[in-house]
Design a protein around this motif. Sequence first.
Motif, PDB file in Angstrom:
ATOM      1  N   GLY A   1       0.817  -1.201   0.000  1.00  0.00           N
ATOM      2  CA  GLY A   1       0.000   0.000   0.000  1.00  0.00           C
ATOM      3  C   GLY A   1       0.852   1.252   0.000  1.00  0.00           C
ATOM      4  O   GLY A   1       2.029   1.235   0.379  1.00  0.00           O
ATOM      5  N   ARG A   2       0.262   2.361  -0.420  1.00  0.00           N
ATOM      6  CA  ARG A   2       1.010   3.618  -0.468  1.00  0.00           C
ATOM      7  C   ARG A   2       1.476   4.042   0.913  1.00  0.00           C
ATOM      8  O   ARG A   2       2.578   4.582   1.066  1.00  0.00           O
ATOM      9  N   GLN A   3       0.652   3.795   1.950  1.00  0.00           N
ATOM     10  CA  GLN A   3       1.059   4.188   3.292  1.00  0.00           C
ATOM     11  C   GLN A   3       2.295   3.419   3.738  1.00  0.00           C
ATOM     12  O   GLN A   3       3.216   3.983   4.335  1.00  0.00           O
ATOM     13  N   SER A   4       2.325   2.110   3.410  1.00  0.00           N
ATOM     14  CA  SER A   4       3.510   1.310   3.737  1.00  0.00           C
ATOM     15  C   SER A   4       4.730   1.817   2.984  1.00  0.00           C
ATOM     16  O   SER A   4       5.843   1.858   3.523  1.00  0.00           O
ATOM     17  N   LEU A   5       4.509   2.215   1.728  1.00  0.00           N
ATOM     18  CA  LEU A   5       5.623   2.753   0.948  1.00  0.00           C
ATOM     19  C   LEU A   5       6.136   4.041   1.577  1.00  0.00           C
ATOM     20  O   LEU A   5       7.361   4.237   1.713  1.00  0.00           O
ATOM     21  N   TYR A   6       5.240   4.945   1.963  1.00  0.00           N
ATOM     22  CA  TYR A   6       5.675   6.203   2.576  1.00  0.00           C
ATOM     23  C   TYR A   6       6.493   5.938   3.842  1.00  0.00           C
ATOM     24  O   TYR A   6       7.487   6.634   4.110  1.00  0.00           O
ATOM     25  N   GLN A   7       6.095   4.946   4.620  1.00  0.00           N
ATOM     26  CA  GLN A   7       6.843   4.620   5.831  1.00  0.00           C
ATOM     27  C   GLN A   7       8.249   4.136   5.479  1.00  0.00           C
ATOM     28  O   GLN A   7       9.225   4.496   6.145  1.00  0.00           O
ATOM     29  N   ARG A   8       8.341   3.310   4.439  1.00  0.00           N
ATOM     30  CA  ARG A   8       9.670   2.850   4.014  1.00  0.00           C
ATOM     31  C   ARG A   8      10.531   4.021   3.536  1.00  0.00           C
ATOM     32  O   ARG A   8      11.721   4.110   3.881  1.00  0.00           O
ATOM     33  N   LEU A   9       9.950   4.906   2.733  1.00  0.00           N
ATOM     34  CA  LEU A   9      10.720   6.030   2.205  1.00  0.00           C
ATOM     35  C   LEU A   9      11.175   6.962   3.323  1.00  0.00           C
ATOM     36  O   LEU A   9      12.305   7.481   3.288  1.00  0.00           O
ATOM     37  N   GLU A  10      10.333   7.178   4.308  1.00  0.00           N
ATOM     38  CA  GLU A  10      10.734   8.001   5.445  1.00  0.00           C
ATOM     39  C   GLU A  10      11.890   7.353   6.199  1.00  0.00           C
ATOM     40  O   GLU A  10      12.824   8.035   6.639  1.00  0.00           O
ATOM     41  N   ARG A  11      11.830   6.032   6.357  1.00  0.00           N
ATOM     42  CA  ARG A  11      12.917   5.329   7.032  1.00  0.00           C
ATOM     43  C   ARG A  11      14.213   5.462   6.239  1.00  0.00           C
ATOM     44  O   ARG A  11      15.282   5.706   6.802  1.00  0.00           O
ATOM     45  N   ILE A  12      14.125   5.314   4.932  1.00  0.00           N
ATOM     46  CA  ILE A  12      15.319   5.434   4.087  1.00  0.00           C
ATOM     47  C   ILE A  12      15.934   6.825   4.213  1.00  0.00           C
ATOM     48  O   ILE A  12      17.152   6.976   4.391  1.00  0.00           O
ATOM     49  N   GLU A  13      15.100   7.850   4.121  1.00  0.00           N
ATOM     50  CA  GLU A  13      15.609   9.219   4.206  1.00  0.00           C
ATOM     51  C   GLU A  13      16.201   9.496   5.579  1.00  0.00           C
ATOM     52  O   GLU A  13      17.228  10.189   5.702  1.00  0.00           O
ATOM     53  N   SER A  14      15.590   8.948   6.623  1.00  0.00           N
ATOM     54  CA  SER A  14      16.118   9.143   7.973  1.00  0.00           C
ATOM     55  C   SER A  14      17.487   8.489   8.125  1.00  0.00           C
ATOM     56  O   SER A  14      18.410   9.070   8.708  1.00  0.00           O
ATOM     57  N   LEU A  15      17.631   7.286   7.602  1.00  0.00           N
ATOM     58  CA  LEU A  15      18.902   6.571   7.725  1.00  0.00           C
ATOM     59  C   LEU A  15      20.004   7.232   6.907  1.00  0.00           C
ATOM     60  O   LEU A  15      21.161   7.323   7.351  1.00  0.00           O
ATOM     61  N   LEU A  16      19.666   7.682   5.701  1.00  0.00           N
ATOM     62  CA  LEU A  16      20.687   8.273   4.825  1.00  0.00           C
ATOM     63  C   LEU A  16      20.903   9.757   5.096  1.00  0.00           C
ATOM     64  O   LEU A  16      21.895  10.336   4.642  1.00  0.00           O
ATOM     65  N   GLY A  17      19.945  10.392   5.797  1.00  0.00           N
ATOM     66  CA  GLY A  17      20.080  11.804   6.094  1.00  0.00           C
ATOM     67  C   GLY A  17      19.968  12.683   4.873  1.00  0.00           C
ATOM     68  O   GLY A  17      20.668  13.704   4.758  1.00  0.00           O
ATOM     69  N   LEU A  18      19.093  12.332   3.946  1.00  0.00           N
ATOM     70  CA  LEU A  18      18.924  13.109   2.722  1.00  0.00           C
ATOM     71  C   LEU A  18      17.523  12.895   2.174  1.00  0.00           C
ATOM     72  O   LEU A  18      16.778  12.021   2.617  1.00  0.00           O
ATOM     73  N   GLU A  19      17.179  13.715   1.180  1.00  0.00           N
ATOM     74  CA  GLU A  19      15.908  13.574   0.486  1.00  0.00           C
ATOM     75  C   GLU A  19      16.155  12.828  -0.813  1.00  0.00           C
ATOM     76  O   GLU A  19      16.902  13.300  -1.674  1.00  0.00           O
TER      77      GLU A  19
END
Length: 419
Positions: free
Chosen positions: A366-384
């Motif tokens: 689902g899109r909500q699950s995707l948004y959660q993954r993308l937020e996690r990725i950006e948090s870990l990498l420290g970038l957009e």
Amino acid sequence: MPALTLREVLALDPVRASEPELLAGEAALDRPVRWVHSSEVYEGANFLDGGELLLTNGFGLTDTDAEIRRRYVRELAARGASGLAVEIGRSLPTMPPEVTDEARRLGLPLLALHRVVPFVRITEAANRAIVARGLSGRSVVRPWGDDHTAALLADLADRAALNQPEVEARSALAGFHPSPGARLIGVSVHGTREVSSVDRAVRLLGGASVLRAAFPGDVLALLALSGSVSGDPIRAVQEAFRTAADPGLTVAVGHVVDAGSGWLRWSDTLRAARTTLELALTVPAAEPAAPEGPLVTSARALALERELTRGGVDANRDRLARLVQHALGPLLAWEAAHPSDLVRTLEVHLRHGCSPTRTAALLHIGRQSLYQRLERIESLLGLEIDDPDLLGELLAAVCAHRVVRGMGATQVRGLRTVA
């Protein structure tokens, strides 16, 4: 006179230059060699049909235990391999004793190659000699169809010493007469020894003329599409093979070249198709595969993978590892401690223009699950991750991670790629 033997292969100049040492299987040196393949993964036996000499740099044997190495030799023998040649000195400092012991027990010829000679030189010399032996009428294994066709395709794919008048004369002899405005596309098909899938695709394409022949490793074809046909010819060829090819086959489509651009360009599209096929068999796909039907890809779809592996995986492995660690280090550390699918999510998202709708659909989430993954990725990498300045580096890094992981992991499905 019988087919080319292992003893004769060992007498070829590129093989002798590798300083081969026979460690086992002396009694089997006169067995026929049907083809020479190279692979750096230990599952390579699964893709042999019998009669092949397998070349490996031993990378797939470095991080395995003794029993797995013994099983590797047993599987090669069970598949009817004519021999195993292992490069000693880079990935593998010495021949593992259990490999030698198992080869001796089974009577499988085992060679230690003590000098580095590019495998592409060995395979080209050996396979050209095998094809030449077959064309002389002395081989027990002959290509599908007309010998002139098989010989011409082999010479073009191997970029043998040719000239334009010779190629044109041999093409005419094989019944291949592309018009000056025709567009040529090389195709390589793995998983069959029959050309029927190529013939069906040609009919779907409106009767495009074609050179095609079956070889021990794949079916190779050069399609000539009319220059008057509108639309994307690569897309048209891919769609034709998705309909015509049987489930389980892997099809790789090369570049588009003009029929009048010269034989070197003809060679380019065939070589691109074969290199792309090796990548498709070796590197895990970037996206989830279709549940049924053939896998059909193209040189442009794997353009980044082709560039990353140009010159061979060994020559690029350290560079690719540095790229991956620099761009994805924190993300990989997280995945090592928390099983997830973040790296693949990132790659699919980048490959599809950072479209949440398309990414979620391809990953079946689902899109909500995707948004959660993308937020996690950006948090870990420290970038957009949708920062235009980062897209190239991130996409190259996730692709490099998949290439390196695929070339060295147990899930690898195919051949050693030499671009």
